[in-house]
Design an enzyme around this catalytic site. Structure first.
Site, short mmCIF file in Angstrom:
data_model
loop_
_atom_site.label_atom_id
_atom_site.label_comp_id
_atom_site.label_asym_id
_atom_site.label_seq_id
_atom_site.Cartn_x
_atom_site.Cartn_y
_atom_site.Cartn_z
CG ASP A 272 -2.14 0.97 1.22
OD1 ASP A 272 -3.26 0.60 0.30
OD2 ASP A 272 -2.11 2.61 1.15
CB CYS A 370 -16.08 -0.96 -3.48
SG CYS A 370 -14.80 1.27 -3.53
#
Length: 429
Positions: A272, A370
């Site tokens: 990340d 998403c």
């Protein structure tokens, strides 16, 4: 001395709507200033006000001939919050109005206290009629209503309604530690009513949200909080024992842990770009008793993190507009802009192109978002497949609707968040 919850709620809304902070960031700054007993009210106020913002503003406007309240961010927030409390919460009218008037004075808006009192008293007596235009009725910015209508002409009203609904609290069960039926029994013994998910075999859906401290086995990592749609990622990627697996945009770590639950003998790298958010990944791994190689780096720059050995499995849960999870994050409606889907697509495609180069021949990459916007989903994957001769379509979850290269789950379908999946397989050289 603690801050009154309505005053704190005004500051949260002001930071979201005027300064562009996320709701999570703005709440974090106020949460500890409010007495513990008032924190549920603070959350209920700000979530409801952001879900229904433009509808609430339109209703306030019908009750006051003046429009200058819109130009005062703190007064605007106070009136919107009061309107939501009058319609969406069970606070007695006299207490809600009195506390809102007191909040006006604390916010140095004493001159407006009379107007706040009059407007909110009227709202507690009768709810104004709904606005006639669809965008305001569904509490959407105009561009978002148009975008939804264009992308999903048959489904967009249902999508808009789902975005304003309260999402369920869904758990993922580590079935290696506790079978789902046993989990349901343990929850029932704690007085927590729950049902098995209809799609993911690991999903349990609570009838009502509860603090995680009430969940048996949560502290030990037997359970995690994760929407059912997100629970489809690990089985779709299907890592095998001994595989090198890359979770390319890993924070906050729910999918990282699920990958290790699915294949404990796999070697997982959690990547990340945010070192702060990567701490959440480490915390989730520690709670679940799993280990992964956590690296703070930009997935689009493999020179900074890749050791040259290819991965057999890659999960790319790409940064996106989040348009599929508005029901959980209502601030998304007011923080995103009309050009965001098209603006994000090139970065998503760059990540896909870059990570394909570190995928082993015969390997599998799952592209997920998403989002429910085709620009970020089908268009990205279809463009990639058209230009990548060694890439082919792999299996897809048996839910949602086929879009060509992938499948799209719309918000609210079978109780799930909005999610897109595409499975890409690399030919063996």
């Amino acid at each position: 001395m603690s801050t009154p919850p309505r005053v704190a709620a005004v500051h949260v809304l002001e930071r979201v709507l005027e300064r562009g902070e996320t709701l999570d960031e703005a709440l974090e700054g106020q949460f500890t200033r409010v007495a513990e007993r008032d924190r549920p009210l603070l959350q209920a106020l700000v979530y409801g006000a952001l879900r229904w913002l433009t509808r609430l503003e339109a209703q306030v406007a019908t009750l006051t001939p003046r429009d200058d309240w819109r130009r005062d961010p703190l007064l605007r927030a106070l009136l919107v919050l009061g309107a939501w409390e009058a319609q969406g919460l069970a606070t007695p009218a006299h207490a809600a109005v009195s506390e809102s008037v007191d909040a006006a004075r604390r916010l140095r808006r004493a001159r407006a206290a009379g107007m706040v009192n009059a407007v909110l008293r009227k709202l507690h007596k009768a709810t104004p009629p709904l606005p006639t235009d669809e965008a305001t009725r569904y509490a959407l910015p105009g561009w978002l209503a148009e975008h939804l209508r264009g992308a999903w002409p048959e489904d967009w009203p249902a999508v808009a309604e789902a975005g304003n609904a309260h999402p369920p609290m869904t758990l993922r069960v580590d079935r290696a530690r506790i079978p789902r039926p046993a989990c349901l029994e343990a929850l029932a013994e704690r007085g927590v009513a729950a049902q098995p998910g209809a799609v993911a075999p690991t999903a349990v859906i609570l009838d009502d949200p509860v603090p995680v401290a009430r969940l048996p086995g949560f502290a030990e990592g037997w359970l995690s909080v994760q929407d059912e749609a997100a629970q489809l990622a690990a089985p779709l990627l299907d890592p095998q024992p001994g595989d090198r697996v890359l979770d390319a945009c890993a924070a906050p770590g729910g999918k990282t842990v699920h990958l290790l639950e699915h294949a404990p003998a796999a070697t997982v790298t959690a990547l990340d770009r945010s070192a702060r958010r990567l701490r959440q990944v480490r915390d989730n791994l520690a709670r679940a008793g799993h280990e992964a190689h956590c690296v703070a780096a930009d997935a689009a720059n493999p020179d900074a993190w890749w050791d040259g050995e290819p991965f057999q499995r890659i999960l790319l849960d790409a940064p996106c507009t989040g348009s599929g999870v508005i029901r959980r994050h209502p601030d998304i409606k007011w923080l995103r802009r009309a050009d965001d889907p098209a603006r994000m697509a090139p970065a998503q495609r760059q990540l896909l192109d870059t990570l394909w180069r570190v995928l082993a021949p015969g390997g599998r990459l799952v592209y997920a978002t998403c989002s429910i916007f085709p620009e970020e989903n089908e268009a990205v994957v279809a463009g990639f497949l058209a230009e990548q001769p060694d890439a082919s379509r792999g299996p897809l979850p048996a839910v949602g609707r086929r879009t060509g290269a992938g499948c799209q789950i719309l918000p609210g379908e079978q109780g799930m968040d909005g999610f897109f999946y595409a499975c890409l397989e690399r030919s063996v050289e």
